[in-house]
Design a protein around this motif. Structure first.
Motif, short mmCIF file in Angstrom:
data_model
loop_
_atom_site.label_atom_id
_atom_site.label_comp_id
_atom_site.label_asym_id
_atom_site.label_seq_id
_atom_site.Cartn_x
_atom_site.Cartn_y
_atom_site.Cartn_z
N ILE A 12 0.87 -1.17 0.00
CA ILE A 12 0.00 0.00 0.00
C ILE A 12 0.91 1.22 0.00
CG2 ILE A 12 -1.94 -1.13 1.15
CD1 ILE A 12 -1.04 0.11 3.76
N ARG A 13 0.32 2.39 -0.19
CA ARG A 13 1.12 3.60 -0.18
C ARG A 13 0.65 4.48 0.98
NH1 ARG A 13 4.46 3.44 -4.19
NH2 ARG A 13 5.16 5.58 -3.97
N LEU A 14 1.60 4.99 1.71
CA LEU A 14 1.32 5.95 2.77
C LEU A 14 1.43 7.32 2.12
CD1 LEU A 14 0.87 6.71 5.76
CD2 LEU A 14 3.36 6.61 6.04
N VAL A 15 0.32 8.06 2.08
CA VAL A 15 0.29 9.35 1.40
C VAL A 15 0.80 10.42 2.37
CG1 VAL A 15 -1.17 11.03 0.21
CG2 VAL A 15 -1.64 8.58 -0.03
N LEU A 16 1.90 11.05 2.00
CA LEU A 16 2.51 12.06 2.86
C LEU A 16 2.03 13.46 2.49
CD1 LEU A 16 6.11 10.57 2.79
CD2 LEU A 16 4.38 10.26 4.56
N SER A 17 1.77 13.66 1.21
CA SER A 17 1.26 14.94 0.72
C SER A 17 0.63 14.64 -0.63
CB SER A 17 2.41 15.94 0.56
OG SER A 17 3.19 15.61 -0.58
N PRO A 18 -0.08 15.62 -1.23
CA PRO A 18 -0.69 15.34 -2.55
C PRO A 18 0.34 14.89 -3.59
CG PRO A 18 -1.62 17.34 -1.62
CD PRO A 18 -0.51 16.92 -0.69
N GLU A 19 1.58 15.31 -3.45
CA GLU A 19 2.60 14.97 -4.46
C GLU A 19 3.47 13.78 -4.05
OE1 GLU A 19 2.96 18.24 -2.85
OE2 GLU A 19 1.25 18.78 -4.09
N MET A 87 -7.90 4.99 2.58
CA MET A 87 -8.33 4.79 3.96
C MET A 87 -7.69 5.86 4.82
SD MET A 87 -7.88 0.66 4.16
CE MET A 87 -6.60 0.57 2.93
N ALA A 88 -8.52 6.69 5.44
CA ALA A 88 -8.03 7.72 6.35
C ALA A 88 -8.21 7.20 7.76
CB ALA A 88 -8.79 9.02 6.15
N LEU A 89 -7.11 7.01 8.48
CA LEU A 89 -7.14 6.44 9.82
C LEU A 89 -6.68 7.50 10.81
CD1 LEU A 89 -5.34 3.07 8.94
CD2 LEU A 89 -7.78 3.55 8.89
N SER A 90 -7.41 7.67 11.90
CA SER A 90 -7.05 8.64 12.94
C SER A 90 -7.00 7.94 14.28
CB SER A 90 -8.07 9.76 13.03
OG SER A 90 -8.16 10.43 11.81
N SER A 91 -5.96 8.25 15.04
CA SER A 91 -5.85 7.71 16.40
C SER A 91 -5.13 8.74 17.25
CB SER A 91 -5.07 6.40 16.39
OG SER A 91 -3.68 6.66 16.32
N ALA A 96 -3.13 8.75 9.44
CA ALA A 96 -2.49 8.20 8.24
C ALA A 96 -3.51 8.15 7.11
CB ALA A 96 -1.96 6.79 8.52
N LEU A 97 -3.02 8.42 5.91
CA LEU A 97 -3.84 8.25 4.71
C LEU A 97 -3.17 7.15 3.90
CD1 LEU A 97 -6.19 9.06 2.93
CD2 LEU A 97 -4.72 10.81 1.89
N LEU A 98 -3.89 6.05 3.71
CA LEU A 98 -3.34 4.90 3.00
C LEU A 98 -4.06 4.72 1.68
CD1 LEU A 98 -3.30 2.41 6.02
CD2 LEU A 98 -1.40 3.79 5.17
N GLU A 99 -3.29 4.33 0.68
CA GLU A 99 -3.83 4.11 -0.66
C GLU A 99 -3.54 2.66 -1.05
OE1 GLU A 99 -1.83 5.25 -4.72
OE2 GLU A 99 -2.55 7.07 -3.73
N ALA A 100 -4.61 1.90 -1.30
CA ALA A 100 -4.45 0.49 -1.65
C ALA A 100 -5.04 0.23 -3.03
CB ALA A 100 -5.16 -0.39 -0.61
#
Length: 137
Positions: A12-19, A87-91, A96-100
């Motif tokens: 999966i990809r962890l999205v750090l910013s739009p780019e 998937m936007a996960l908050s704790s 984290a924003l994950l892209e699968a």
């Protein structure tokens, strides 16, 4: 009674910013003895893997349309022409924003739905048997 486990390793990809996003090895997990939940484990620069558990129904719906609120939100989109599930996960530990890849997630979800069809989850838990036993005492 034997329990069935349905797992899938994927990147999966962890999205750090739009780019910018980084690849993260992950594992999707489902167990017939915990029929309402899906589990995602991923490794980000930490000693221990990060585990998330949320409703399977949320992921099933999120493949098709935006759903969820609060700690877990899931929605489909396209990135560079490829279908993905975000998937936007908050704790309390962070967000984290994950892209699968949508195809991989959908294929894995289909396998879980064959093991425990939607609506039959309570039968897997045998809650009624347990309640009957408790009430009989």
């Amino acid at each position: 009674m034997r329990h069935t486990v349905v797992e899938r390793e994927l990147e999966i990809r962890l999205v750090l910013s739009p780019e910018r996003s980084i690849p993260v090895p992950a594992k999707l997990g489902y167990r017939s003895d915990d029929p309402y939940a899906v589990h995602i484990t991923f490794h980000i620069n930490s000693e221990r893997p990060v585990h998330w558990t949320f409703a399977r129904e949320l992921l099933v719906e999120g493949v098709f349309r935006p759903c969820g609120h609060g700690d877990v939100r899931v929605w489909p989109t396209k990135v560079s022409g490829r279908g993905v599930v975000l998937m936007a996960l908050s704790s309390p530990d962070g967000d984290a924003l994950l892209e699968a890849p949508a195809a991989a997630v959908s294929a894995w979800l289909e396998r879980t739905l064959r093991v425990v069809p939607p609506g039959s989850e309570s039968e897997m838990l045998r809650i009624d048997d347990g309640l009957a036993e408790l009430l009989a005492q």
